[in-house]
Design a protein around this motif. Structure first.
Motif, mmCIF file in Angstrom:
data_model
loop_
_atom_site.group_PDB
_atom_site.id
_atom_site.type_symbol
_atom_site.label_atom_id
_atom_site.label_comp_id
_atom_site.label_asym_id
_atom_site.label_seq_id
_atom_site.Cartn_x
_atom_site.Cartn_y
_atom_site.Cartn_z
ATOM 1 N N LEU A 70 0.892 -1.167 -0.036
ATOM 2 C CA LEU A 70 -0.003 -0.081 0.051
ATOM 3 C C LEU A 70 0.751 1.408 0.119
ATOM 4 N N VAL A 71 1.948 1.148 0.689
ATOM 5 C CA VAL A 71 2.930 2.335 0.894
ATOM 6 C C VAL A 71 4.339 1.607 0.576
ATOM 7 N N SER A 72 5.113 2.252 -0.323
ATOM 8 C CA SER A 72 6.696 2.013 -0.469
ATOM 9 C C SER A 72 7.327 3.280 -0.254
ATOM 10 N N GLY A 73 7.965 3.724 0.912
ATOM 11 C CA GLY A 73 8.657 4.983 0.941
ATOM 12 C C GLY A 73 7.610 6.122 0.909
ATOM 13 N N SER A 74 7.875 6.856 -0.276
ATOM 14 C CA SER A 74 7.000 8.057 -0.392
ATOM 15 C C SER A 74 6.067 8.038 -1.507
ATOM 16 N N GLN A 75 5.815 6.671 -1.887
ATOM 17 C CA GLN A 75 4.734 6.334 -2.739
ATOM 18 C C GLN A 75 3.683 5.381 -2.380
ATOM 19 N N SER A 76 2.457 5.725 -2.824
ATOM 20 C CA SER A 76 1.495 4.962 -2.020
ATOM 21 C C SER A 76 0.559 4.353 -3.242
ATOM 22 N N THR A 77 0.011 3.448 -3.142
ATOM 23 C CA THR A 77 -1.011 2.605 -4.106
ATOM 24 C C THR A 77 -2.330 2.645 -3.776
ATOM 25 N N ALA A 78 -3.084 3.338 -4.892
ATOM 26 C CA ALA A 78 -4.281 3.491 -4.357
ATOM 27 C C ALA A 78 -5.360 2.150 -4.570
ATOM 28 N N LEU A 79 -6.290 2.017 -3.766
ATOM 29 C CA LEU A 79 -7.077 0.881 -4.137
ATOM 30 C C LEU A 79 -8.196 1.491 -4.960
ATOM 31 N N THR A 80 -9.040 0.614 -5.508
ATOM 32 C CA THR A 80 -10.039 1.011 -6.406
ATOM 33 C C THR A 80 -11.126 -0.099 -6.111
ATOM 34 N N THR A 81 -12.235 0.124 -6.617
ATOM 35 C CA THR A 81 -13.314 -0.807 -6.435
ATOM 36 C C THR A 81 -13.899 -0.812 -7.698
ATOM 37 N N GLN A 82 -14.322 -2.192 -7.928
ATOM 38 C CA GLN A 82 -14.504 -2.523 -9.497
ATOM 39 C C GLN A 82 -15.962 -3.399 -9.316
ATOM 40 N N VAL A 83 -16.922 -3.326 -9.953
ATOM 41 C CA VAL A 83 -17.968 -4.383 -10.086
ATOM 42 C C VAL A 83 -17.700 -5.530 -10.747
ATOM 43 N N GLY A 84 -17.841 -6.623 -9.890
ATOM 44 C CA GLY A 84 -17.385 -7.958 -10.436
ATOM 45 C C GLY A 84 -18.449 -8.496 -11.167
ATOM 46 N N SER A 85 -18.404 -9.771 -11.715
ATOM 47 C CA SER A 85 -19.260 -10.413 -12.454
ATOM 48 C C SER A 85 -20.445 -10.851 -11.782
ATOM 49 N N ASN A 86 -20.295 -10.774 -10.234
ATOM 50 C CA ASN A 86 -21.514 -11.136 -9.530
ATOM 51 C C ASN A 86 -22.333 -9.923 -9.236
ATOM 52 N N GLY A 87 -21.889 -8.851 -9.483
ATOM 53 C CA GLY A 87 -22.628 -7.559 -9.310
ATOM 54 C C GLY A 87 -22.207 -6.869 -7.906
ATOM 55 N N MET A 88 -21.228 -7.405 -7.135
ATOM 56 C CA MET A 88 -20.759 -7.074 -6.118
ATOM 57 C C MET A 88 -19.474 -6.034 -6.343
ATOM 58 N N HIS A 89 -19.068 -5.449 -5.504
ATOM 59 C CA HIS A 89 -17.786 -4.517 -5.573
ATOM 60 C C HIS A 89 -16.541 -5.217 -5.098
ATOM 61 N N ASP A 90 -15.594 -5.450 -6.037
ATOM 62 C CA ASP A 90 -14.293 -5.854 -5.526
ATOM 63 C C ASP A 90 -13.448 -4.745 -5.403
ATOM 64 N N ALA A 108 -12.497 -5.738 5.637
ATOM 65 C CA ALA A 108 -12.745 -7.200 5.660
ATOM 66 C C ALA A 108 -13.988 -7.508 6.377
ATOM 67 N N GLY A 109 -14.439 -6.809 7.439
ATOM 68 C CA GLY A 109 -15.665 -7.232 8.260
ATOM 69 C C GLY A 109 -17.019 -6.660 7.358
ATOM 70 N N LEU A 110 -16.801 -5.691 6.506
ATOM 71 C CA LEU A 110 -17.701 -5.154 5.443
ATOM 72 C C LEU A 110 -17.892 -6.157 4.507
ATOM 73 N N ILE A 111 -16.924 -6.461 3.890
ATOM 74 C CA ILE A 111 -16.979 -7.669 2.916
ATOM 75 C C ILE A 111 -17.630 -8.910 3.417
ATOM 76 N N GLN A 112 -17.059 -9.387 4.573
ATOM 77 C CA GLN A 112 -17.652 -10.546 5.260
ATOM 78 C C GLN A 112 -19.291 -10.277 5.380
ATOM 79 N N ILE A 113 -19.543 -9.504 6.078
ATOM 80 C CA ILE A 113 -21.004 -9.394 6.118
ATOM 81 C C ILE A 113 -21.685 -9.263 4.943
ATOM 82 N N ARG A 114 -21.309 -8.530 3.888
ATOM 83 C CA ARG A 114 -21.697 -8.487 2.521
ATOM 84 C C ARG A 114 -21.790 -9.965 1.925
ATOM 85 N N ASP A 115 -20.760 -10.604 2.058
ATOM 86 C CA ASP A 115 -20.788 -11.877 1.232
ATOM 87 C C ASP A 115 -21.510 -13.001 2.235
#
Length: 167
Positions: A70-90, A108-115
């Motif tokens: 997610l972070v390497s030194g002064s660089q961060s990697t942004a997470l995104t969401t994408q609608v999967g084939s099941n209609g849920m956000h990945d 992770a808790g939100l994903i567990q509740i959703r799934d």
């Protein structure tokens, strides 16, 4: 997802503070307050996503428990969401789907509740819909005390619409 936005904000701030720490260290100044700030940001991030912090020669690397950086030194990697084939956000880190590998934190808790939890509610709705259909079918084959053929006991359109909304 709001939580993904929060993760991205925190990782960006952590990377920025890491750069400031590095700048101070390069001119032999103590970055104490910035280190405290960075630790606070990491603590906030760990409430959202299970993370590990790895000190490096160029600052720190912050990764998810499964190793997604997610972070390497002064660089961060942004997470995104994408609608999967099941209609849920990945949850995506670049082109990699990390949804199932998130194991801790509120995301992770939100994903567990959703799934798991909401999915089981949808299954229960389908079971009730099946029961209602069976009751109506059985009742339609019989007659009441006045000799009138039975009809629907339960209104399936309303129940079916409710079940579709719950899925």
């Amino acid at each position: 997802m709001q939580t993904v936005t929060e993760v991205n904000s925190l990782t960006s701030q952590i990377a920025s503070v890491d750069q400031q720490i590095s700048n101070l260290q390069s001119i032999n100044q103590a970055p104490g307050a910035l280190v405290d700030q960075q630790n606070n940001l990491i603590q906030q991030l760990s409430a959202l996503v299970d993370v590990q912090v790895i000190p490096t020669g160029q600052g720190i690397t912050v990764a998810t428990a499964n190793g997604t950086t997610l972070v390497s030194g002064s660089q961060s990697t942004a997470l995104t969401t994408q609608v999967g084939s099941n209609g849920m956000h990945d949850i995506m880190a670049g082109a990699q789907d990390i949804t199932s590998s998130l194991t801790g934190g509120s995301l992770a808790g939100l994903i567990q509740i959703r799934d798991q939890e909401i999915s089981s509610i949808g299954q229960a709705s389908i079971s009730w819909l099946g029961l209602a259909t069976a009751l109506n079918t059985a009742n339609a084959q019989g007659y009441d005390l006045n000799g009138n053929q039975g009809g629907n006991i339960l209104r399936l359109r309303q129940r079916a619409a409710w079940a579709r909304r719950r899925r």
